[in-house]
Design an enzyme around this catalytic site. Structure first.
Site, PDB file in Angstrom:
ATOM      1  N   HIS A  77      82.516  28.347 -37.910  1.00 29.47           N
ATOM      2  CA  HIS A  77      83.819  29.091 -37.642  1.00 29.47           C
ATOM      3  C   HIS A  77      83.257  30.606 -38.154  1.00 29.47           C
ATOM      4  O   HIS A  77      82.532  30.798 -39.089  1.00 29.47           O
ATOM      5  CB  HIS A  77      84.557  28.555 -38.701  1.00 29.47           C
ATOM      6  N   GLU A 112      75.933  29.919 -43.772  1.00 28.99           N
ATOM      7  CA  GLU A 112      75.879  31.557 -43.812  1.00 28.99           C
ATOM      8  C   GLU A 112      74.827  31.870 -45.029  1.00 28.99           C
ATOM      9  O   GLU A 112      73.797  32.625 -44.507  1.00 28.99           O
ATOM     10  CB  GLU A 112      77.238  32.255 -44.294  1.00 28.99           C
ATOM     11  N   ASP A 126      58.120  39.452 -39.218  1.00 26.88           N
ATOM     12  CA  ASP A 126      58.156  40.442 -38.202  1.00 26.88           C
ATOM     13  C   ASP A 126      57.640  41.777 -38.919  1.00 26.88           C
ATOM     14  O   ASP A 126      56.585  42.226 -37.990  1.00 26.88           O
ATOM     15  CB  ASP A 126      59.539  40.770 -37.803  1.00 26.88           C
TER      16      ASP A 126
END
Length: 158
Positions: A77, A112, A126
């Site tokens: 959500h 989260e 990265d």
């Protein structure tokens, strides 16, 4: 056995309706690490990675990922997050990552926090991949959560 909440009567995935739940204070803390070489760790610590300040960028990436978790994980959500914080510890062979997420809402913020840790680790990868390709992201896990019907959770120390 309780019925699966994310499956409808046809056996297909659905997003759970949380509209009738009361909002409560929610908090989750997740952790993980990325294994790096001593040389990569030293350059992260010294701030001499060619792409810039690795931990500053990973911090922002983790915060952004937590805020956009609902767009990445299909059954999550959209939540009004009230706080996201990441902490890093650079050792000789790893960058340890911890994310704490808070909200006042109707569902928890575990996803989260886990997403924040994962995005921060991917960002470190990265930014350092030109120096080292064999970095390993591991041990992403929930450390604790509070709030909601299921109560508090604290992972056992390992």
């Amino acid at each position: 056995m309780d019925p699966l909440t994310h499956v409808n009567e046809q056996g297909r995935a659905r997003m759970v309706d949380v509209g009738d739940k009361a909002a409560t204070d929610r908090r989750a803390v997740a952790a993980g690490r990325i294994l790096v070489s001593p040389e990569t760790a030293a350059r992260i610590r010294a701030g001499t990675v060619a792409k810039g300040d690795v931990l500053a960028v990973a911090q922002v990436a983790g915060i952004q990922a937590a805020k956009h978790c609902w767009e990445l994980i299909p059954m999550c959500h959209q939540l009004p997050l009230t706080g996201v914080d990441l902490r890093f510890a650079v050792t000789d062979r790893s960058v340890e990552i911890e994310a704490a997420v808070r909200c006042r809402g109707v569902t928890g913020v575990e996803m989260e926090a886990l997403t924040a840790v994962t995005a921060a680790a991917l960002t470190i990868y990265d930014m350092c991949k030109a120096m080292q390709k064999d970095m390993v992201i591991e041990a992403v896990r929930l450390l604790e959560k509070s709030g909601g019907k299921s109560g508090d959770y604290h992972a056992e120390a390992k």
